[in-house]
Design an enzyme around this catalytic site. Structure first.
Site, mmCIF file in Angstrom:
data_model
loop_
_atom_site.group_PDB
_atom_site.id
_atom_site.type_symbol
_atom_site.label_atom_id
_atom_site.label_comp_id
_atom_site.label_asym_id
_atom_site.label_seq_id
_atom_site.Cartn_x
_atom_site.Cartn_y
_atom_site.Cartn_z
ATOM 1 N N TYR A 51 -59.630 16.229 -5.305
ATOM 2 C CA TYR A 51 -59.439 17.780 -4.696
ATOM 3 C C TYR A 51 -57.854 18.094 -5.389
ATOM 4 O O TYR A 51 -57.739 19.075 -5.983
ATOM 5 C CB TYR A 51 -59.096 17.623 -3.189
ATOM 6 C CG TYR A 51 -58.446 18.985 -2.479
ATOM 7 C CD1 TYR A 51 -59.244 19.900 -2.631
ATOM 8 C CD2 TYR A 51 -57.294 18.862 -2.153
ATOM 9 C CE1 TYR A 51 -58.760 21.139 -1.832
ATOM 10 C CE2 TYR A 51 -56.981 19.989 -1.271
ATOM 11 C CZ TYR A 51 -57.687 20.875 -1.297
ATOM 12 O OH TYR A 51 -57.261 22.252 -0.586
ATOM 13 N N LYS A 73 -55.999 21.554 -7.590
ATOM 14 C CA LYS A 73 -55.064 22.351 -6.828
ATOM 15 C C LYS A 73 -53.871 22.259 -8.032
ATOM 16 O O LYS A 73 -53.337 23.369 -8.081
ATOM 17 C CB LYS A 73 -54.923 21.929 -5.532
ATOM 18 C CG LYS A 73 -56.161 22.253 -4.635
ATOM 19 C CD LYS A 73 -56.249 23.784 -4.684
ATOM 20 C CE LYS A 73 -57.306 24.113 -3.460
ATOM 21 N NZ LYS A 73 -57.566 25.594 -3.237
ATOM 22 N N SER A 76 -53.270 27.407 -3.663
ATOM 23 C CA SER A 76 -53.275 26.037 -4.027
ATOM 24 C C SER A 76 -53.456 25.158 -2.761
ATOM 25 O O SER A 76 -54.007 25.423 -1.808
ATOM 26 C CB SER A 76 -51.976 25.811 -4.777
ATOM 27 O OG SER A 76 -52.198 24.275 -5.082
#
Ligand SMILES: NC(=O)C1=CN([C@@H]2O[C@H](COP(=O)(O)OP(=O)(O)OC[C@H]3O[C@@H](n4cnc5c(N)ncnc54)[C@H](OP(=O)(O)O)[C@@H]3O)[C@@H](O)[C@H]2O)C=CC1
Ligand SMILES: CCCCCCCCCCCCCCCC(=O)[C@@H](N)CO
Length: 332
Positions: free
Chosen positions: A186, A190, A172
């Site tokens: 983004y 993650k 992650s």
């Protein structure tokens, strides 16, 4: 009243001690194991592959660009510890088609045996303001970072369950623990890995399969260099908090945690604080980890409030600066 509270705490600690041997997994032996590393041709993934190879593992590197794969293979091979070790390269886009991913994993298992550890490291990043980011990027990042971790995991899990052993690692990011300016596309990709990892761990624990989520800080790789070209100033200033790390440093920590079967893997003091603070309902894999979380959480939340205050002030200052330079441009 005080007595009840004390008795409660003592009972709780005892309980924690009692259940902990059940949840501390046996370390995985990397010597002779088959480790698949997606994103293994560059950056953090390549360093993870090297770290495993140095401990005697057989490696499958997965990425798209074949030249980069071959170059990485040669680099990894320099760290051989015996002459039986093999580095296999497979070129595939891990995010586009499940059947393709399943096929290449099958081929790799035919050549190097069943996968003992899968490291989902392939991923990509873009930073930018929410309203300036091309809309396609939101989809692309979910596909590569999230689905690109689901597919290889799906392709190895049945065999792992049958063998009652295995390790799955999801790479992650610290931006998968906190949402930051510039990471609207983004961060969610993650964060998603954490949800996947927690659910999967609960399903897989009876089969002796252990899941690790790694949360790297900014790491000196081609991806970071590329990302920095268009990173908003705010994102740069905020990310500087936890500094820039070397890929071999972070890789060592992640491999160690994966081998031990730790659910959480973080690097550096900020990484440690972030992980304790955001542990939520994630599994504990050692007594010390559990106790540390209990003791430090309030303190870390207090520290976090100061960090959040400083991040807010960075964002405000950058906005004022931009507006001032805009008016200066107009008056010129
Ligand atoms: N560097 C950093 O600051 C941080 C990185 N991370 C995460 O760590 C992971 C690795 O990052 P990093 O080493 O910096 O990145 P790099 O760009 O250096 O390496 C990425 C690797 O993934 C492969 N890859 C990318 N997309 C795909 C795809 N669709 N299918 C198959 N392979 C793919 C690349 O090869 P190819 O292009 O040939 O396919 C390459 O081998 C990423 O998930 C990233 O989000 C997290 C926090 C910080
Ligand atoms: C007690 C509380 C402590 C809080 C500490 C907060 C630290 C925040 C720093 C966040 C850095 C984000 C790095 C993202 C890296 C990344 O994923 C990209 N570079 C990928 O390319």
């Amino acid at each position: 009243m005080l007595l009840i509270v004390v008795a409660f705490i003592v009972a709780f600690v005892l309980l924690l001690y009692m259940i902990s041997p059940l949840i501390s997994p046996k370390p995985l032996k990397l010597n002779g194991a088959h480790v698949v590393v997606t994103g293994g041709s560059g950056g953090i993934g390549k360093c993870i592959a090297i770290e495993c190879y140095r401990q005697g593992a057989f490696i499958t590197l997965v990425a798209r660009d074949e030249d980069k794969l071959l170059k990485a293979k040669k680099e990894v091979e320099q760290f051989a510890v015996n002459d039986k070790q093999v580095v296999l390269c497979v070129s595939v886009d891990i995010s586009s088609d499940y059947t393709q991913v399943e096929n290449v994993i099958k081929q790799a298992q035919e050549k190097l045996g069943p996968v003992d550890m899968l490291v989902n490291c392939a991923g990509t990043a873009v930073a930018g303001k929410f309203e300036e980011m091309e809309v396609e990027r939101f989809k692309e990042l979910m596909e590569v970072n999230y689905l690109g971790s689901v597919y290889p995991t799906r392709a190895v899990i049945t065999t792992m369950k049958e063998r009652r052993m295995g390790r799955i690692v999801f790479v992650s990011s610290q931006a998968g623990q906190i949402g930051l300016f510039g990471y609207t596309a983004y961060s969610p990709s993650k964060f998603a890995l954490r949800g996947l990892a927690e659910s999967l761990q609960m399903e897989m624990k009876p089969y002796n399969i252990y899941v690790t989520v790694a949360f790297p800080p900014d790491t000196d790789t081609p991806l970071l260099a590329e990302e920095n070209k268009s990173k908003p100033l705010e994102t740069k200033l905020i990310s500087e908090t936890s500094g820039v790390w070397q890929p071999d440093q972070v890789a060592k920590v992640f491999v160690k945690d994966a081998v031990q079967g730790n659910f959480n893997s973080s690097v550096g003091p900020d990484g440690y604080m972030l992980s304790a603070l955001t542990c939520g309902m994630s599994p504990v894999t050692s007594i010390t980890e559990g106790l540390q979380q209990i003791v430090t959480m309030g303190l870390f939340r207090t520290i976090a409030l100061f960090y959040l205050g400083s991040f807010d002030s960075i964002v405000r200052r950058c906005m004022i600066q931009r507006e001032q330079s805009k008016t200066a441009d107009k008056t010129e």
